[in-house]
Design a protein around this motif. Structure first.
Motif, mmCIF file in Angstrom:
data_model
loop_
_atom_site.group_PDB
_atom_site.id
_atom_site.type_symbol
_atom_site.label_atom_id
_atom_site.label_comp_id
_atom_site.label_asym_id
_atom_site.label_seq_id
_atom_site.Cartn_x
_atom_site.Cartn_y
_atom_site.Cartn_z
ATOM 1 N N ILE A 11 0.856 -1.206 0.000
ATOM 2 C CA ILE A 11 0.000 0.000 0.000
ATOM 3 C C ILE A 11 0.884 1.245 0.000
ATOM 4 C CG2 ILE A 11 -1.637 1.355 1.379
ATOM 5 C CD1 ILE A 11 -3.131 -0.928 0.213
ATOM 6 N N LYS A 12 1.959 1.243 0.798
ATOM 7 C CA LYS A 12 2.864 2.401 0.843
ATOM 8 C C LYS A 12 3.444 2.701 -0.536
ATOM 9 C CE LYS A 12 4.479 1.991 5.623
ATOM 10 N NZ LYS A 12 5.596 1.634 6.489
ATOM 11 N N GLU A 13 3.891 1.638 -1.235
ATOM 12 C CA GLU A 13 4.451 1.818 -2.571
ATOM 13 C C GLU A 13 3.402 2.352 -3.529
ATOM 14 O OE1 GLU A 13 6.525 -1.640 -4.146
ATOM 15 O OE2 GLU A 13 7.236 -2.111 -2.121
ATOM 16 N N ALA A 14 2.216 1.762 -3.486
ATOM 17 C CA ALA A 14 1.138 2.193 -4.383
ATOM 18 C C ALA A 14 0.760 3.644 -4.121
ATOM 19 C CB ALA A 14 -0.079 1.287 -4.213
ATOM 20 N N VAL A 15 0.693 4.042 -2.849
ATOM 21 C CA VAL A 15 0.335 5.415 -2.487
ATOM 22 C C VAL A 15 1.346 6.405 -3.071
ATOM 23 C CG1 VAL A 15 0.188 7.021 -0.521
ATOM 24 C CG2 VAL A 15 -1.061 4.858 -0.466
ATOM 25 N N THR A 16 2.618 6.056 -3.056
ATOM 26 C CA THR A 16 3.652 6.921 -3.645
ATOM 27 C C THR A 16 3.356 7.167 -5.124
ATOM 28 O OG1 THR A 16 5.276 6.006 -2.109
ATOM 29 C CG2 THR A 16 6.141 7.170 -4.017
ATOM 30 N N PHE A 17 3.003 6.091 -5.850
ATOM 31 C CA PHE A 17 2.695 6.231 -7.275
ATOM 32 C C PHE A 17 1.387 6.996 -7.480
ATOM 33 C CE2 PHE A 17 5.156 2.083 -7.449
ATOM 34 C CZ PHE A 17 6.325 2.677 -7.906
ATOM 35 N N VAL A 67 -0.726 0.017 -8.882
ATOM 36 C CA VAL A 67 -1.711 1.099 -8.735
ATOM 37 C C VAL A 67 -3.121 0.586 -9.028
ATOM 38 C CG1 VAL A 67 -2.520 3.284 -9.742
ATOM 39 C CG2 VAL A 67 -0.114 3.008 -9.138
ATOM 40 N N LEU A 68 -3.275 -0.155 -10.133
ATOM 41 C CA LEU A 68 -4.597 -0.675 -10.518
ATOM 42 C C LEU A 68 -5.145 -1.643 -9.479
ATOM 43 C CD1 LEU A 68 -4.058 -1.307 -14.354
ATOM 44 C CD2 LEU A 68 -5.150 0.660 -13.248
ATOM 45 N N GLU A 69 -4.297 -2.562 -9.020
ATOM 46 C CA GLU A 69 -4.731 -3.544 -8.026
ATOM 47 C C GLU A 69 -5.064 -2.880 -6.692
ATOM 48 O OE1 GLU A 69 -1.671 -6.530 -7.811
ATOM 49 O OE2 GLU A 69 -2.002 -7.147 -9.897
ATOM 50 N N THR A 70 -4.272 -1.896 -6.297
ATOM 51 C CA THR A 70 -4.516 -1.207 -5.024
ATOM 52 C C THR A 70 -5.790 -0.388 -5.083
ATOM 53 O OG1 THR A 70 -2.145 -1.141 -4.586
ATOM 54 C CG2 THR A 70 -3.521 0.380 -3.327
ATOM 55 N N ALA A 71 -6.001 0.328 -6.190
ATOM 56 C CA ALA A 71 -7.228 1.122 -6.336
ATOM 57 C C ALA A 71 -8.452 0.208 -6.319
ATOM 58 C CB ALA A 71 -7.178 1.932 -7.623
ATOM 59 N N ALA A 72 -8.370 -0.923 -7.014
ATOM 60 C CA ALA A 72 -9.482 -1.880 -7.023
ATOM 61 C C ALA A 72 -9.701 -2.446 -5.617
ATOM 62 C CB ALA A 72 -9.210 -3.005 -8.021
ATOM 63 N N PHE A 73 -8.607 -2.764 -4.918
ATOM 64 C CA PHE A 73 -8.707 -3.289 -3.553
ATOM 65 C C PHE A 73 -9.396 -2.286 -2.630
ATOM 66 C CE2 PHE A 73 -6.836 -3.363 0.737
ATOM 67 C CZ PHE A 73 -7.291 -4.604 1.163
ATOM 68 N N ILE A 74 -9.008 -1.014 -2.731
ATOM 69 C CA ILE A 74 -9.609 0.029 -1.882
ATOM 70 C C ILE A 74 -11.105 0.120 -2.152
ATOM 71 C CG2 ILE A 74 -9.719 2.542 -1.515
ATOM 72 C CD1 ILE A 74 -6.595 2.504 -1.942
ATOM 73 N N LEU A 75 -11.482 0.094 -3.423
ATOM 74 C CA LEU A 75 -12.904 0.178 -3.767
ATOM 75 C C LEU A 75 -13.663 -1.078 -3.342
ATOM 76 C CD1 LEU A 75 -12.450 1.887 -7.231
ATOM 77 C CD2 LEU A 75 -13.441 2.936 -5.180
ATOM 78 N N GLU A 76 -13.034 -2.240 -3.448
ATOM 79 C CA GLU A 76 -13.667 -3.489 -2.989
ATOM 80 C C GLU A 76 -13.882 -3.452 -1.478
ATOM 81 O OE1 GLU A 76 -10.930 -6.413 -4.432
ATOM 82 O OE2 GLU A 76 -11.791 -6.402 -6.449
ATOM 83 N N GLN A 77 -12.899 -2.912 -0.753
ATOM 84 C CA GLN A 77 -13.043 -2.785 0.700
ATOM 85 C C GLN A 77 -14.182 -1.819 1.042
ATOM 86 O OE1 GLN A 77 -11.344 -4.575 3.239
ATOM 87 N NE2 GLN A 77 -11.006 -5.724 1.373
ATOM 88 N N ALA A 78 -14.294 -0.748 0.265
ATOM 89 C CA ALA A 78 -15.381 0.217 0.479
ATOM 90 C C ALA A 78 -16.732 -0.458 0.264
ATOM 91 C CB ALA A 78 -15.215 1.410 -0.453
ATOM 92 N N VAL A 79 -16.818 -1.311 -0.764
ATOM 93 C CA VAL A 79 -18.059 -2.057 -1.019
ATOM 94 C C VAL A 79 -18.325 -3.020 0.124
ATOM 95 C CG1 VAL A 79 -19.145 -3.812 -2.488
ATOM 96 C CG2 VAL A 79 -17.943 -1.897 -3.544
ATOM 97 N N TYR A 80 -17.315 -3.810 0.461
ATOM 98 C CA TYR A 80 -17.471 -4.847 1.479
ATOM 99 C C TYR A 80 -17.915 -4.271 2.817
ATOM 100 C CZ TYR A 80 -16.324 -8.761 4.529
ATOM 101 O OH TYR A 80 -16.390 -9.760 5.454
ATOM 102 N N HIS A 81 -17.319 -3.138 3.201
ATOM 103 C CA HIS A 81 -17.636 -2.538 4.496
ATOM 104 C C HIS A 81 -18.737 -1.487 4.398
ATOM 105 C CE1 HIS A 81 -14.397 -4.501 6.699
ATOM 106 N NE2 HIS A 81 -13.636 -4.293 5.645
ATOM 107 N N ASN A 82 -19.204 -1.240 3.164
ATOM 108 C CA ASN A 82 -20.262 -0.255 2.925
ATOM 109 C C ASN A 82 -19.925 1.064 3.631
ATOM 110 O OD1 ASN A 82 -22.590 0.676 1.782
ATOM 111 N ND2 ASN A 82 -23.946 -0.219 3.312
ATOM 112 N N VAL A 83 -18.708 1.530 3.414
ATOM 113 C CA VAL A 83 -18.170 2.688 4.117
ATOM 114 C C VAL A 83 -18.739 3.984 3.529
ATOM 115 C CG1 VAL A 83 -16.098 2.921 2.685
ATOM 116 C CG2 VAL A 83 -16.002 3.599 5.041
ATOM 117 N N LYS A 84 -18.888 4.973 4.359
ATOM 118 C CA LYS A 84 -19.373 6.289 3.923
ATOM 119 C C LYS A 84 -18.241 7.025 3.203
ATOM 120 C CE LYS A 84 -23.393 6.151 6.188
ATOM 121 N NZ LYS A 84 -23.876 4.886 5.728
ATOM 122 N N PRO A 85 -18.572 7.875 2.202
ATOM 123 C CA PRO A 85 -17.531 8.583 1.447
ATOM 124 C C PRO A 85 -16.571 9.389 2.333
ATOM 125 C CG PRO A 85 -19.632 8.777 0.325
ATOM 126 C CD PRO A 85 -19.906 8.104 1.641
#
Length: 198
Positions: A11-17, A67-85
């Motif tokens: 995640i740290k590496e992806a965030v840098t990119f 970057v693509l995998e991390t962005a998808a992971f973040i969005l999947e986590q948002a779906v899974y946890h039904n997190v507020k924006p």
């Protein structure tokens, strides 16, 4: 709310990119990823599109994939946890995503999140579906090394069927009392998360 994104090395590496990408390009990238998120087994970008992205974003193939995998992971986590924006934005900033990129995630999630949750709720993530549950209780009273023994156990039979098959596969799982209690507690957590999506 507990953190849905842990700050791992990846995640740290992806965030840098991610932080180095221009906001407008990043916004279009996230929009495309969330559009394809519900399509299992399908790539978000074709090979040719990925090559163009590498040039446009000044990333090598490995960095772009991260970057693509991390962005998808973040969005999947948002779906899974039904997190507020707003919560998603805070959590991203907590793992050092720049505020403008965190806002892109948050705004994209605010506009497409509810539809995405609904769409994913009706799709099947697993290749096999649970068709049948059976159970039996066993009580071991003795064994060769111990005359008096009282060891209860439960055996669950899970009948699984693949979407494209008529054959049911049976999986047997044996639990002692403690294991069964832990399994039950995990199922309660899953049930609570499913309830939060409805």
């Amino acid at each position: 709310m507990a953190a849905i994104i842990k700050e791992t090395q990846s995640i740290k590496e992806a965030v840098t990119f991610i932080n180095a990408i221009e906001v407008n390009k990043f916004s279009r990238l996230i929009s495309r990823i969330i559009q394809k998120l519900h399509l299992k087994g399908e790539r978000t970008f074709s090979e040719e599109e990925e090559q163009k992205l590498q040039t446009a974003l000044s990333l090598d193939k490995q960095s772009l994939n991260l970057v693509l995998e991390t962005a998808a992971f973040i969005l999947e986590q948002a779906v899974y946890h039904n997190v507020k924006p707003a919560s998603l934005q805070q959590q991203l900033e907590a793992v050092h995503v720049s505020p403008d990129k965190a806002e892109v995630f948050s705004q994209t999630w605010a506009t497409t999140g509810p539809e995405m949750v609904e769409r994913l709720r009706h799709s099947i993530f697993a290749q096999k579906k649970l068709e049948h549950v059976g159970w039996q209780l066993n009580l071991q009273m003795a064994q060769s090394s111990q005359a008096k023994l009282k060891a209860p156990s439960a055996v669950l039979q899970l009948g699984l069927r693949a979407e494209d098959s008529e054959v049911q596969e049976n999986v047997f799982v044996e639990f002692n009392h403690q294991e069964l209690l832990e399994f039950y507690n995990k199922l309660e957590i899953v049930q609570g998360q499913l309830d939060s999506l409805t």
